[in-house]
Motif scaffolding. Sequence first.
Motif, short mmCIF file in Angstrom:
data_model
loop_
_atom_site.label_atom_id
_atom_site.label_comp_id
_atom_site.label_asym_id
_atom_site.label_seq_id
_atom_site.Cartn_x
_atom_site.Cartn_y
_atom_site.Cartn_z
N ALA A 36 35.52 41.34 39.65
CA ALA A 36 34.89 40.62 38.60
C ALA A 36 35.68 39.84 38.29
N GLY A 37 36.45 40.33 37.22
CA GLY A 37 36.75 38.72 35.99
C GLY A 37 38.35 38.64 36.76
N GLY A 38 39.01 39.63 37.41
CA GLY A 38 40.08 39.01 37.98
C GLY A 38 40.00 37.99 39.42
N LEU A 39 39.02 38.54 40.31
CA LEU A 39 38.21 37.24 41.00
C LEU A 39 37.94 36.41 40.20
N GLU A 40 37.41 36.55 38.87
CA GLU A 40 36.53 35.33 38.95
C GLU A 40 38.30 34.17 37.85
N LEU A 41 38.84 34.88 37.58
CA LEU A 41 40.13 34.04 37.21
C LEU A 41 40.64 33.34 38.31
N ALA A 42 41.00 33.62 40.18
CA ALA A 42 41.13 33.11 40.95
C ALA A 42 40.69 32.26 41.53
N LEU A 43 38.66 32.65 41.19
CA LEU A 43 38.43 31.33 41.50
C LEU A 43 38.27 29.64 40.85
N ALA A 44 38.78 29.98 39.73
CA ALA A 44 39.34 29.04 38.09
C ALA A 44 40.78 27.89 39.20
N CYS A 45 41.44 29.43 39.79
CA CYS A 45 42.71 27.99 40.20
C CYS A 45 43.02 27.25 42.36
N ASP A 46 43.36 26.21 42.05
CA ASP A 46 43.26 26.03 42.81
C ASP A 46 43.73 26.14 44.42
N VAL A 47 44.49 27.41 44.63
CA VAL A 47 44.74 27.72 45.87
C VAL A 47 44.90 28.72 45.67
N VAL A 48 45.14 30.14 46.48
CA VAL A 48 45.22 31.51 46.52
C VAL A 48 45.27 32.01 47.60
N VAL A 49 46.44 32.71 46.89
CA VAL A 49 47.14 33.48 48.57
C VAL A 49 47.41 34.66 48.43
N GLU A 97 32.99 28.37 46.92
CA GLU A 97 34.41 28.43 47.71
C GLU A 97 34.30 29.81 49.00
N VAL A 98 32.73 30.58 49.12
CA VAL A 98 32.91 31.56 49.64
C VAL A 98 31.17 30.93 50.90
N GLY A 99 30.69 30.42 50.49
CA GLY A 99 29.61 29.82 50.77
C GLY A 99 28.34 31.11 50.80
N HIS A 125 38.13 32.79 57.20
CA HIS A 125 37.24 32.03 57.63
C HIS A 125 36.64 31.32 56.86
N THR A 126 36.08 31.36 55.63
CA THR A 126 35.45 31.10 54.77
C THR A 126 36.80 29.23 53.81
N GLY A 127 38.09 29.33 54.68
CA GLY A 127 39.30 28.02 53.98
C GLY A 127 39.73 28.61 52.03
N TRP A 128 38.18 29.14 51.65
CA TRP A 128 39.93 29.74 49.96
C TRP A 128 40.74 29.93 49.97
#
Length: 262
Positions: free
Chosen positions: A112-125, A154-156, A177-180
């Motif tokens: 939820a909000g944790g995913l949304e925070l990650a989606l706002a970032c440029d790079v995810v590890v 980000e994921v299609g 496979h998404t590259g996100w």
Amino acid sequence: MTGTEPLLVEQCGPVRWLLLNRPERRNALDVTLVEALDKQITSAEADPGTAVIAVAGNGPSFCAGGDFHQFLQLHDAGHNPVGFLTDVSACFSRIAASPKPWVAVLHGHAVAGGLELALACDVVVAADTTLIGDGHLNRRLVPAGGSSVRLPEEVGRGLSRWLLLTGELLPATAFSHTGWIRAIVPEADLDATATRICRQLADRNSPAQQRLKTLLHRIDGMPQEQALREELATFADNWSASSVADALRDFLAPPTTKAASE
């Protein structure tokens, strides 16, 4: 990093580490945490010694979303939680628009909000065991922090609609496979991998990188012809900096000339 503040901050050279610090609530977002995060956006952007901002979570999870206790407190006081979520959305939009790169370091849960925070970032590890998903529908909620907009990008379309409309959480490996997600590693290797990636970004820190980051945000979703004009305008603006020409002269100088100047 240690402390009782909702957001812990540590400067490691050019990388500013932000640690969400509400482990007892799986770093659920409340007013104090969002306000602290928003202040750090301002501080990091104004600091010439900060090239990259990394955000991680303390305890068992990165972030499990919004704090439902706060939602109910607002409701019981006669307030719609949308006011708080407007601030969350604005905070995440500031991260997405920041001229400096942001790196999300995920473990445990990013929901939820944790995913949304990650989606706002440029790079995810992410640690390979991280469970990731929108999850709003699991509590009869709909997104308010950007996942319905950013997740498809980000994921299609197919995977994003499945995640949004079912609330299912998937392991980080399901996104390979998404590259996100830039790197998916065992949790034991997460910190070292994130540090290496942050250093790679910091090594390219320059006004050009910041202009490019701003350009990428500005042209997102823009018609191609307009985006190409914006790209050329950004090149022209960047070229006007005398250091660009100096850097090219240094690159093109014969080796003997370079050696003599050292």
